[in-house]
Design a protein around this motif. Structure first.
Motif, PDB file in Angstrom:
ATOM      1  N   THR A   1     -10.376  -0.133  -5.420  1.00  0.00           N
ATOM      2  CA  THR A   1      -9.407  -0.745  -4.513  1.00  0.00           C
ATOM      3  C   THR A   1      -9.980  -0.708  -3.104  1.00  0.00           C
ATOM      4  O   THR A   1     -10.489   0.333  -2.673  1.00  0.00           O
ATOM      5  CB  THR A   1      -8.084   0.028  -4.552  1.00  0.00           C
ATOM      6  OG1 THR A   1      -7.584   0.002  -5.886  1.00  0.00           O
ATOM      7  CG2 THR A   1      -7.060  -0.605  -3.611  1.00  0.00           C
TER       8      THR A   1
ATOM      9  N   PHE B   1      -0.379  -0.938  -5.634  1.00  0.00           N
ATOM     10  CA  PHE B   1      -1.351  -1.685  -4.833  1.00  0.00           C
ATOM     11  C   PHE B   1      -2.726  -1.648  -5.494  1.00  0.00           C
ATOM     12  O   PHE B   1      -3.430  -2.664  -5.551  1.00  0.00           O
ATOM     13  CB  PHE B   1      -1.429  -1.102  -3.418  1.00  0.00           C
ATOM     14  CG  PHE B   1      -2.346  -1.878  -2.511  1.00  0.00           C
ATOM     15  CD1 PHE B   1      -1.878  -2.954  -1.776  1.00  0.00           C
ATOM     16  CD2 PHE B   1      -3.688  -1.536  -2.395  1.00  0.00           C
ATOM     17  CE1 PHE B   1      -2.728  -3.686  -0.951  1.00  0.00           C
ATOM     18  CE2 PHE B   1      -4.545  -2.249  -1.573  1.00  0.00           C
ATOM     19  CZ  PHE B   1      -4.061  -3.337  -0.853  1.00  0.00           C
TER      20      PHE B   1
ATOM     21  N   ARG C   1       0.829  -1.212   0.000  1.00  0.00           N
ATOM     22  CA  ARG C   1       0.000   0.000   0.000  1.00  0.00           C
ATOM     23  C   ARG C   1       0.862   1.261   0.000  1.00  0.00           C
ATOM     24  O   ARG C   1       0.420   2.325  -0.444  1.00  0.00           O
ATOM     25  CB  ARG C   1      -0.917   0.022   1.224  1.00  0.00           C
ATOM     26  CG  ARG C   1      -2.097  -0.935   1.154  1.00  0.00           C
ATOM     27  CD  ARG C   1      -3.001  -0.802   2.367  1.00  0.00           C
ATOM     28  NE  ARG C   1      -4.176  -1.660   2.271  1.00  0.00           N
ATOM     29  CZ  ARG C   1      -5.339  -1.313   1.711  1.00  0.00           C
ATOM     30  NH1 ARG C   1      -5.472  -0.101   1.198  1.00  0.00           N
ATOM     31  NH2 ARG C   1      -6.344  -2.155   1.662  1.00  0.00           N
TER      32      ARG C   1
ATOM     33  N   ALA D   1      -3.737   4.456  -1.115  1.00  0.00           N
ATOM     34  CA  ALA D   1      -2.949   3.293  -1.515  1.00  0.00           C
ATOM     35  C   ALA D   1      -2.090   3.649  -2.711  1.00  0.00           C
ATOM     36  O   ALA D   1      -2.462   4.482  -3.543  1.00  0.00           O
ATOM     37  CB  ALA D   1      -3.861   2.120  -1.855  1.00  0.00           C
TER      38      ALA D   1
END
Length: 796
Positions: free
Chosen positions: A366, A74, A56, A70
């Motif tokens: 995400t 990631f 991250r 992030a």
């Protein structure tokens, strides 16, 4: 893009609907494995520590990632997953493991114990779960608990030791390619064993060794030494490879002797034709100065675009080098729509497969850390008693294999090892070119049986020769197709068109067939007719750009993307086979080699877009904040690879070396600022040390270290030997040899991966054509007389 795909893209199902996956990983390999499964439709729950996955916060360009956000990498690897924070040994963690179909555990045995996860316990409580562990050396063997990084694993595997000018250091491959290799192997293994589970068989602990996965990226050079009776290979560079043109670098790859002759004609150097050694790459190194002096003026007068265009006319693999700033704008990417939007605000390559009946899952958000903490665990699936001995996972799968060279055979090599019945179709008019590309024996009559990459990638297969240019040959091929589950080929697109054996035709014969095609640059689009090998893809996709010393031209990784593309193809075959067996619908699967490479170099265009920084070559220092390099030791050309990933490893290295007492170096930022100074001290220290003894000294201290040696000598590696990565087979022409296996420990109850040596040309004509096509002895004799089948190349 194929219109049949684009018109249905929004409505098509994914191939892996309803697959449940728990991913526990803070390394690229585990995250990429999960990404591949998400793209194919799986539900993936990512278990993270309280502070979150270390990725991250990772940036290859060391760009700052905003607090609470992030990193782009990631987001690329984890879009569409959900995130859980659960403590070790918690009931919630055990419940999640019990409800999963697949558990991806990217840690070694010691860390797994800390997390309270024991694959044996998982399987005892849920016998039909597939547990895939990903660790540096695997869970067994003398190195199982050693510290390592991809950088040191490349050195252990021999990948590093044969790349670079002997006047300088060996050169590692840039870009974390091995991590992606491990990730796709893990995803393949999960689907393979899952198929057995769906047929009533048991689950499994698949123990993946990253060292073995990375060793698969070198071209089995130990077999080269054995079969061609040559000394262990030393480091060189391809000649020619990366050449300066009028306005930039050009990448050149020549595999066959004919390509060398065509190149000589293109660059107007007829003198090259008079030196037989130049027809093989291995023979050009000694003539490198002569070659570069001869071609230099020709290249200096022409632009990259002019040279690439001319190369296509001569059907030569010549390409412009790509990097993070240029890849997205290349003609191929824009016209084929390769890059798609990530909701985090950047563009990323789409999954590297295109299917007629299935589509990838859309790129979703995400997950925020712990966003799924309040969700209920999956309920365990109802499952009857597993059949205790269901055989190999792909038992009963029948594959007709038209592939050649390295990438395609790497796919079927893996499928065959897991139990598929693979019939390799060649012809005596055009045998698989890797049987004799790169060098050949002159002291044996059947020299075409000694190709080392052919040997490595064709175990467990049967060989049939069929002249597909004849109606009789095509008729027999159609009969084989009627009884197959999969047909796979990696010709240029026009070849199957020419034979009249396109996917439409084959699916009429067998509607449940998975027709897998592996063109270099896709079945449609502006580069459809271009010629390309793995080094070409490495050059275009950015891997070459980040490999090499800053002060010298880039260095091509040397074909490591061939097996990378092969394993991606094997994964896609299983995903499409899963769909075909659930629905009765076969389909075409397209896997352009270039797009598999783009999925592994995605960080380059992503960080260029987000941070405005272009990754470039840093020698052996790598990207990101880790400290690493290759240092010369005492002895004859002895080198050692060393990495430092955290403050603890730095303290351990400082204690061993004894020359670092500065508190400023105790932090990653401090070490990065003074990397040159650290290098000078380490260079001086290692110059007086014995390589192998120092590797052991550093390993005992917990510092990742490895000897940099020839890939020909990797069979002496104690970890690979203890794990059984090499298996001995007796070949009828070449005698005993050590052959590579899949990078997993043996399955429960399994004694060996390899049951059959690589076939001689047409070795199984009678067996296969009698059993599957019903031919009589007289019909076989007729076909042999007409050269439709045979066991010797035509003209010999």
């Amino acid at each position: 893009m194929n219109s049949r795909v684009s018109q249905q893209a929004d409505r098509r199902p994914t191939p892996l609907d309803e697959l449940r996956v728990v991913e526990i990983s803070d390394r690229l390999a585990g995250s990429y494995c999960g990404k591949l499964l998400v793209d194919a439709g799986a539900q993936v729950r990512k278990v993270e520590p309280p502070q979150g996955d270390s990725l991250r916060r990772y940036s290859a360009t060391c760009s700052p990632v905003r607090p609470g956000q992030a990193s782009p990498l990631f987001c690329y690897l984890n879009a569409g997953k959900s995130s859980l924070r659960v403590s070790p040994e918690s009931q919630r963690l055990q419940a999640e493991l019990g409800g999963a179909d697949v558990v991806v555990l990217a840690v070694g045995p010691a860390r797994s114990a800390e997390l309270g996860i024991d694959p044996r316990r998982v399987l005892a409580e849920a016998p039909r779960t597939v547990v895939v562990t990903i660790s540096d050396f695997g869970w067994t063997g003398p190195f199982a608990d050693r510290a390592a990084t991809e950088f040191t694993l490349q050195a252990w595997s021999g990948c590093t030791g044969f790349r670079g000018d002997p006047a300088g250091p060996p050169i590692s491959i840039g870009g974390d390619l091995g991590e992606y290799m491990g990730g796709v192997y893990a995803a393949f293994g999960a689907l393979a064993v899952r198929r057995r589970v769906q047929r009533g068989g048991p689950g499994e602990h698949l123990d993946l060794s990253m060292l073995e996965a990375i060793t698969a990226m070198q071209s089995s050079e130990w077999l080269h030494s054995q079969l061609l009776r040559v000394p262990p290979i030393r480091r060189t560079l391809e000649v020619p490879s990366i050449v300066q043109a009028k306005d930039g670098y050009v990448g050149i790859t020549m595999v066959t002797g004919q390509q060398w002759l065509d190149f000589a004609a293109m660059v107007e150097c007829p003198q090259f034709e008079d030196i037989p050694q130049l027809r093989f790459q291995i023979g050009r190194w000694e003539y490198r100065d002569f070659i570069y002096e001869s071609i230099g003026p020709w290249f200096a007068e022409r632009t990259v675009a002019e040279i690439v265009e001319l190369g296509q006319l001569f059907r030569l693999p010549i390409a412009a080098l790509g990097n993070g700033a240029t890849i997205r704008d290349m003609e191929y990417m824009t016209e084929r729509g390769v890059f798609v939007e990530n909701p985090a605000g950047f563009h990323q390559p789409r999954p590297p497969w295109l299917m007629w009946e299935c589509g990838p899952a859309p790129v979703r958000d995400t997950p925020e850390l712990g966003s799924a903490d309040d969700e209920s665990p999956w309920q365990p699936r109802e499952s009857g008693t597993a059949v205790p001995d269901a055989g190999l996972p792909l038992k009963g799968v029948r594959i007709v294999d038209l592939t050649a060279f390295w990438a395609g055979p790497a796919a079927t090599h893996l499928l065959a090892a897991f139990g598929a019945d693979v019939v390799k179709v060649e012809s005596i008019q055009r045998p698989d070119g890797i049987r004799y590309s790169g060098g050949m024996r002159t002291d044996v009559e059947d020299w075409w049986e000694y190709g080392w990459v052919f040997h490595a990638m064709n175990t467990n297969k049967r060989s049939v020769t069929l002249d597909l240019g004849s109606e009789e040959g095509r008729g027999l091929f159609r009969t084989l197709v009627a009884g197959a589950d999969v047909v796979i080929e990696n010709f240029s697109p026009r070849v199957m068109d020419h034979f009249g054996l396109t996917a439409d035709v084959l699916l009429k014969i067998n509607p449940q067939l998975v027709v897998t095609r592996m063109p270099a640059f896709g079945l449609a689009g502006p580069w459809r007719e271009r010629v390309g090998f793995a080094p070409t893809m490495e050059q275009i996709g950015g891997l070459t750009w980040v490999t090499g010393l800053p002060e010298t031209p880039p260095v091509t990784p040397r074909g490591a993307c061939d097996p990378l593309a092969g394993v991606h193809a094997a994964f896609a075959v299983l995903a499409a086979l899963n769909f075909a067996e659930r629905t009765g619908s076969g389909q075409q699967v397209e896997l352009p080699m270039l797009e598999t490479v783009l999925n592994t170099t995605a960080i380059q265009p992503i960080e260029a877009e987000v941070f405005g920084k272009t990754l470039s070559r840093r020698g052996n220092r790598g990207q990101g904040g880790a400290l690493q390099n290759i240092y010369r030791c005492a002895g004859d050309d002895d080198w050692i690879a060393v990495s430092v990933c955290d403050d603890g490893q730095w303290a351990a290295l400082a204690r061993v070396v004894g020359d670092f007492g500065d508190d400023e170096l105790a932090t990653e930022g401090g070490r990065r600022e003074r990397a040159d100074e650290i290098d000078r001290v380490l260079q001086d220290w290692f110059a007086g040390q014995s390589r192998d003894a120092t590797v052991e000294l550093l390993a005992a201290a917990g510092v990742p270290a490895a000897p940099v040696g020839s890939p020909s000598l990797v069979t002496e590696n104690p970890q690979l030997r203890a794990r059984g990565f090499f298996e001995s087979l007796q070949h009828p022409r070449t005698g005993p040899g050590l052959y590579p296996t899949p990078p997993f420990g043996l399955l429960a109850g399994q004694r060996q991966w390899l049951l059959r040596p690589p076939p001689t040309l047409g070795e199984h004509n009678e067996d296969v054509l009698r059993d599957q096509c019903g031919l009589t002895e007289a019909e076989l004799e007729h076909l042999a007389a007409g050269k439709v089948i045979g066991t010797r190349p035509v003209g010999l």
